[in-house]
Enzyme design. Structure first.
Site, short mmCIF file in Angstrom:
data_model
loop_
_atom_site.label_atom_id
_atom_site.label_comp_id
_atom_site.label_asym_id
_atom_site.label_seq_id
_atom_site.Cartn_x
_atom_site.Cartn_y
_atom_site.Cartn_z
N VAL A 131 -12.89 -22.97 -16.84
CA VAL A 131 -14.01 -22.86 -17.76
C VAL A 131 -15.20 -23.52 -17.09
O VAL A 131 -15.04 -24.43 -16.27
CB VAL A 131 -13.71 -23.49 -19.15
CG1 VAL A 131 -12.65 -22.68 -19.88
CG2 VAL A 131 -13.29 -24.94 -19.03
N SER A 132 -16.39 -23.06 -17.42
CA SER A 132 -17.58 -23.53 -16.71
C SER A 132 -18.07 -24.90 -17.16
O SER A 132 -18.70 -25.61 -16.39
CB SER A 132 -18.72 -22.51 -16.88
OG SER A 132 -18.34 -21.30 -16.28
#
Length: 91
Positions: A8-9
């Site tokens: 996930v960023s």
């Protein structure tokens, strides 16, 4: 051995959808490596580095989506080559 990779960023994003999808492919949670970082720079992704050191000939690597593995076509090509050169399958 089967490994999964999820990313996930940001720390605010939820990785559970990716983790559950990988577990549905019979990947043990202990073999799922997770990065919470932008995908732009490989050096900022310690779980990816760990994955690349763990995999061996005959292993399998799964990701939910290719954009979780790489953010550019050049990086994706490089990673796929590095993985397949080790005799590892990917899905």
């Amino acid at each position: 051995m089967k490994f999964g990779y999820a990313r996930v960023s940001t720390h605010e994003q939820n990785e559970l959808r990716q983790i559950e999808a990988l577990k549905e492919h019979n990947i043990e949670e202990a073999n799922i490596l997770l990065d919470k970082a932008s995908g732009a720079k490989r050096e900022n992704r310690p779980a990816l580095r760990e994955l690349l050191t763990k995999i061996r000939n005959g292993d399998e690597v799964a990701v939910v989506s290719m954009d979780r593995l790489a953010r550019s076509l050049i990086d994706l090509q490089s990673l796929v080559k590095e993985i397949t050169d080790k005799g590892v399958n990917y899905s």
